[in-house]
Design an enzyme around this catalytic site. Structure first.
Site, PDB file in Angstrom:
ATOM      1  N   CYS A 110      -2.518   6.390   5.745  1.00 55.85           N
ATOM      2  CA  CYS A 110      -2.693   5.794   4.423  1.00 55.85           C
ATOM      3  C   CYS A 110      -4.156   5.725   4.008  1.00 55.85           C
ATOM      4  O   CYS A 110      -4.454   5.588   2.835  1.00 55.85           O
ATOM      5  CB  CYS A 110      -2.065   4.398   4.382  1.00 55.85           C
ATOM      6  N   GLU A 127       0.870  -1.178   0.000  1.00 54.76           N
ATOM      7  CA  GLU A 127       0.000   0.000   0.000  1.00 54.76           C
ATOM      8  C   GLU A 127       0.904   1.223   0.000  1.00 54.76           C
ATOM      9  O   GLU A 127       1.649   1.442   0.942  1.00 54.76           O
ATOM     10  CB  GLU A 127      -0.908  -0.030   1.233  1.00 54.76           C
TER      11      GLU A 127
END
Length: 133
Positions: free
Chosen positions: A117, A83
């Site tokens: 994130c 990610e």
């Protein structure tokens, strides 16, 4: 579990909770340290089969590249979950509470100064809501 060096203390607490909950020894191993040293070693290790990483694009690409190299004695292809800060969307559907949706979007986009994130970076609003407003 190799946490970012900035979050080793909280990861140690998570490890303690896992042990208290009865997680068998060896199922999760806590390996703190610098990513440039410990992380690099783990990515290249023949016995590591899955890598889950959240962080920069440069490091994510390097992990992907290095994990594709088969090490002597490696028994499997490494799986990577990488990610690298994509564009997280919130979808506002026709049955949404618009006041709550606005609060949720602002909280997601700017909570923790946007340094996470999962920070919302785009909002998708159905056309029927846009035309009704």
């Amino acid at each position: 579990m190799k946490p970012a060096e900035q979050s080793s203390l909280i990861a140690a607490r998570l490890m303690k909770h896992l042990e208290e909950a009865g997680c068998p020894k060896g199922v999760v191993n806590f390996v703190p340290g610098l990513g440039e040293e410990v992380g690099r070693h783990l990515v290249a290790h023949k016995d590591v089969s899955t890598i889950s990483f959240t962080g920069s694009m440069a490091v994510g690409l390097e992990i992907t590249k290095q994990s594709a190299l088969v090490q002597p004695g490696q028994q499997q292809i490494k799986r990577c979950i990488i990610e690298m800060g994509g564009k997280n969307a919130i979808i506002v559907d026709s049955d949404a509470d618009l006041d709550e949706a606005v609060v949720g979007v602002i909280s997601s986009a700017f909570g923790f100064q946007g340094q996470k994130c999962s920070a919302c970076s785009r909002v998708i609003v159905l056309e029927e809501i846009m035309t009704a407003s």
